[in-house]
Design an enzyme around this catalytic site. Structure first.
Site, PDB file in Angstrom:
ATOM      1  N   CYS A  36     -30.153  16.950 -23.923  1.00 25.81           N
ATOM      2  CA  CYS A  36     -30.823  17.665 -24.905  1.00 25.81           C
ATOM      3  C   CYS A  36     -30.034  18.664 -25.470  1.00 25.81           C
ATOM      4  CB  CYS A  36     -32.158  18.068 -24.839  1.00 25.81           C
ATOM      5  SG  CYS A  36     -33.458  17.056 -24.321  1.00 25.81           S
ATOM      6  N   ASP A  41     -39.055  13.850 -16.510  1.00 23.55           N
ATOM      7  CA  ASP A  41     -38.580  14.987 -15.639  1.00 23.55           C
ATOM      8  C   ASP A  41     -39.049  16.448 -16.137  1.00 23.55           C
ATOM      9  OD1 ASP A  41     -36.670  14.417 -17.703  1.00 23.55           O
ATOM     10  OD2 ASP A  41     -35.076  15.042 -16.172  1.00 23.55           O
TER      11      ASP A  41
END
Length: 652
Positions: free
Chosen positions: A2, A96
């Site tokens: 990201c 996660d």
């Protein structure tokens, strides 16, 4: 994978957060979000890899206290999630991100040292009004910070996101520019090429609270590696099996994904080892273990879901250069042929004309100057891979870990001569081909002129930085390896990889940088790293029966690079246009007449100046045009002022 960004110390400003997010949208095309709470603002762009339907960010704990934006993958999140569940945490997703957030809620910044993976993150604690920033053990994922004139903090995965705020003046850091031009180093500390913009160091955590700012390491890994005393017994079969099992575990852990996974294959030992290790895991999955040592004796996570993201056949992606001296296509073919399962082998064949076409986008992609055009090969591989996969594994980090570079071998030989004298002769003799090649490539002052780099720089510029030097460890191999892992080599390579992969919305994973594997290697006997002049001994031995001798016993290292010397001669008009430009002449860094004279001698073949010197000069100039020059400057047309360079190529 990201892109994250945000601020602390500004009035609520969602528009600013949106601008920061758009500036790094390529890092996360699958989703976006912002969070504002009083003086803090967080921005997130998501590339979905785990739990595609959940895991949107910014993510906040159920009690509303902690909010996170996070970039990376923590590969042991399933194990940590089970531990957190036992401690009473209720996990709502499989991603996660939630595990990282709940781990911080449970253990604070101490949680970071438990993570096996790569990450850059920001966590806002609404109760204490504290912002925590952190970067993984080796700095695989980037995080940049700066302060505005008003004292507010800004942070982002990429520097253009900081510039997009309008609160950060785009100015060059002259010391960084000098060190790059003079010493050929960069990314070796906190400073960036942008004045006032810093990067967090590997394993660094920055805590900003109402009481002040604290910067510290969350891990002792670097110090532990420096202090580790190697095992005294020599390397034996058991040592080799243990290394192979640990390496296989590191690769298997990095195959966890809900999107397709591929492999970057240069044809060298490191990336080939990754490819054949994945092949063995597929071999086991398909139920025909039994060839050699392919069975479960290597230990580790061996279930179908480990390789599910690889698919029915492994996909490899390579850059090859037919007709040039550094072409590795035959080694790529040998690596593919050594696999037991079918391979979808993809090859890209970049040319100097394509480099010219892509140059604008490549400079924009890297955001700061790079040491050579070598990363362009990786750029092209990632562009092609983005059509087929979202995650890519490669062999990055093995050279720093296992002495893959010639200077590291020289350090080892120097140490042997100093401590063992005549007993060092066998190692010197075994290394004669590598050392002889190094000596042969040194310039011959009787044959050609040798121009120094400082001869090409403006005298006032060099004088102002006369005291700035650069020293590397030259006497102790293990100290040199730690230096190269954290300062001298790996940080720059990780920056290249992050920008090249994320430009095309790909997540890059590096199994050689598994912290557990790194600790294990530093605890091995010295001869596991270099033995009788052979570097990477433990890796070479562990690949016996898996890789052919053509790769396993290779001494010539090439890696992901380009035939830059030949390409620059093919594109000499492009370089000449840049070096003769009015903007280049007006920079405070260069002595343009000296540069032009040296360049013409180099084109004629009468000067031994390396092509990388000219690349550094050209790269600085193009970087200044792209990121620093004001938009009203007619030469800020960036590459538009450079004949033959066109608009960027869209990502797939």
């Amino acid at each position: 994978m990201c892109g994250i960004a945000g601020y602390l110390g500004l009035a609520p400003d969602p528009d600013l957060l949106e601008r920061m997010g758009r500036a790094q949208a390529h890092r996360g095309p699958d989703g976006d979000g912002i969070f504002v709470d009083g003086p803090v603002g967080l921005s997130h762009r998501r590339l979905s890899v785990i739990d595609l339907d959940a895991g949107a960010q910014p993510m906040t704990t159920a009690d509303g206290r902690y909010t996170i934006v996070y970039n990376g993958e923590v590969y042991n999140h399933a194990e940590l999630g089970a531990e957190l569940t036992d401690l009473g945490h209720h996990l709502r997703t499989r991603c996660d991100t939630e595990v990282v957030l709940e781990a911080f809620a449970e253990w604070g910044a101490d949680a970071f040292d438990r993570f096996n993976g790569m990450f850059a993150l920001a966590v806002w604690d609404a109760a204490t009004q504290t912002l925590t920033l952190a970067r993984d053990h080796f700095g695989i994922k980037p995080l940049h910070v700066t302060r505005t004139a008003s004292g507010a903090w800004l942070f982002a995965s990429e520097i253009p996101a900081l510039l997009a705020t309008g609160l950060v003046p785009a100015a060059p850091d002259d010391t960084t520019v000098y060190r790059y031009l003079r010493h050929r180093v960069h990314d070796d500390g906190r400073p960036t090429f942008f004045a006032g913009v810093e990067r967090l160091l590997p394993a660094e955590v920055v805590t900003i609270s109402p009481t002040g700012v604290e910067r510290r390491n969350f891990s002792t890994l670097r110090d532990d590696l420096t202090r580790t005393r190697p095992a005294e017994h020599g390397t034996d079969d058991e040592t080799v099996r243990d290394f192979r099992a640990r390496f296989t575990d590191a690769v298997a852990l990095r195959l966890r994904s809900d999107v397709p996974v591929g492999t970057s294959l240069s044809g060298g030992l490191d990336s080939s080892a990754v490819v054949v290790t994945i092949d063995r895991l597929l071999h086991e999955r398909d139920g025909d273990a039994g060839r050699g040592d392919a069975g479960r004796g290597d230990a580790g996570p061996r279930t179908d879901h480990v390789t599910a993201a690889v698919g029915p056949r492994q996909s490899t992606f390579s850059a090859v250069f037919p007709g040039y001296r550094n072409d590795e296509e035959s080694y790529v073919d040998d690596a593919v042929a050594s696999c037991t399962r079918p391979i979808a082998a993809h090859k890209t064949r970049p040319t100097s004309d394509e480099l010219r076409r892509d140059l604008l986008d490549f400079v924009r992609t890297q955001q700061e100057p790079v040491i050579s055009t070598g990363p362009y090969a990786q750029y092209r591989v990632m562009r092609d891979a983005s059509c087929a996969v979202t995650v890519m594994l490669d062999g990055q980090g093995a050279d720093e870990l296992l002495a893959g570079y010639v200077p590291q071998l020289v350090v080892h030989l120097r140490s042997l001569v100093r401590t063992h004298r005549w007993a060092a002769l066998p190692a010197l003799w075994s290394s004669r081909d590598v050392v002889g090649h190094l000596l042969a490539t040194r310039p011959n002052p009787l044959r050609r002129r040798r121009t120094g780099v400082t001869d090409l720089l403006a005298p006032r510029f060099t004088a102002s930085h006369r005291e700035d030097g650069y020293r590397v460890e030259g006497d102790d191999l293990r100290s040199r390896l730690v230096h190269d892992l954290y300062v001298g080599s790996l940080p720059a390579l990780l920056r290249y990889e992050d920008r090249n992969t994320m430009r095309f919305s790909i997540e890059g994973r590096v199994p050689f940088l598994d912290p557990n594997l790194v600790r294990a290697v530093f605890a091995l006997p010295d001869d596991a790293v270099i033995h009788h002049g052979w570097n990477k001994r433990i890796l070479r031995d562990s690949m016996t029966g898996r890789l052919p001798a053509s790769i396993r016993l290779r001494r010539n290292k090439i890696g992901f690079t380009t035939p830059q010397h030949d390409w620059f001669r093919e594109q000499s008009d492009l370089l000449r246009d840049v070096l003769t430009s009015a903007s280049f002449a007006g920079r405070p860094y260069f002595d343009q007449p000296a540069v032009l004279a040296a360049f013409e001698r180099w084109v004629e073949g009468s000067d031994d100046l390396d092509s990388m010197v000219f690349w550094r000069l050209v790269n600085v100039e193009l970087w200044l045009r792209e990121f620093i020059d004001p938009a009203t400057d007619p030469e800020v047309t960036t590459m538009a002022a450079t004949p033959g360079v066109t608009a960027p190529v869209p990502a797939h």
